[in-house]
Scaffold this active site. Sequence first.
Site, short mmCIF file in Angstrom:
data_model
loop_
_atom_site.label_atom_id
_atom_site.label_comp_id
_atom_site.label_asym_id
_atom_site.label_seq_id
_atom_site.Cartn_x
_atom_site.Cartn_y
_atom_site.Cartn_z
N CYS A 31 0.83 -1.21 0.00
CA CYS A 31 0.00 0.00 0.00
C CYS A 31 0.86 1.26 0.00
CB CYS A 31 -0.92 -0.04 1.22
SG CYS A 31 -1.77 1.48 1.58
N CYS A 34 -0.02 3.86 2.62
CA CYS A 34 0.40 3.39 3.95
C CYS A 34 1.86 3.78 4.20
CB CYS A 34 0.25 1.88 4.07
SG CYS A 34 -1.45 1.29 3.91
#
Length: 109
Positions: A31, A34
């Site tokens: 991600c 993230c």
Amino acid sequence: MSISQVIDTSFHEEVINSRQPVLVDFWAPWCGPCRMIASTIDEIAHDYKDKLKVVKVNTDQNPTIATEYGIRSIPTVMIFINGKKVDTVVGAVPKLTLLNTLQKHLKST
């Protein structure tokens, strides 16, 4: 303070049973957003080490807890106080957004 990696089987002990407020970062290695907020989470863990416990949950490796808390998008940051979820922030938001959300709840503890 270091950030603990929490798994499905340790979530209850590390988060729900914590005497300190807990910030939980739901993330995954693939991600991009993230990774963008990872340094912000690290800074918060350092700056609030006496007031807050910070943990991370890898949603790929721990789907049970991610499903239990309805994680549909990552990153998702949740704040728990006295074992109860009190707030959720979804997405790679600015540090100030996370801090304002956090401050709102830490004032009441």
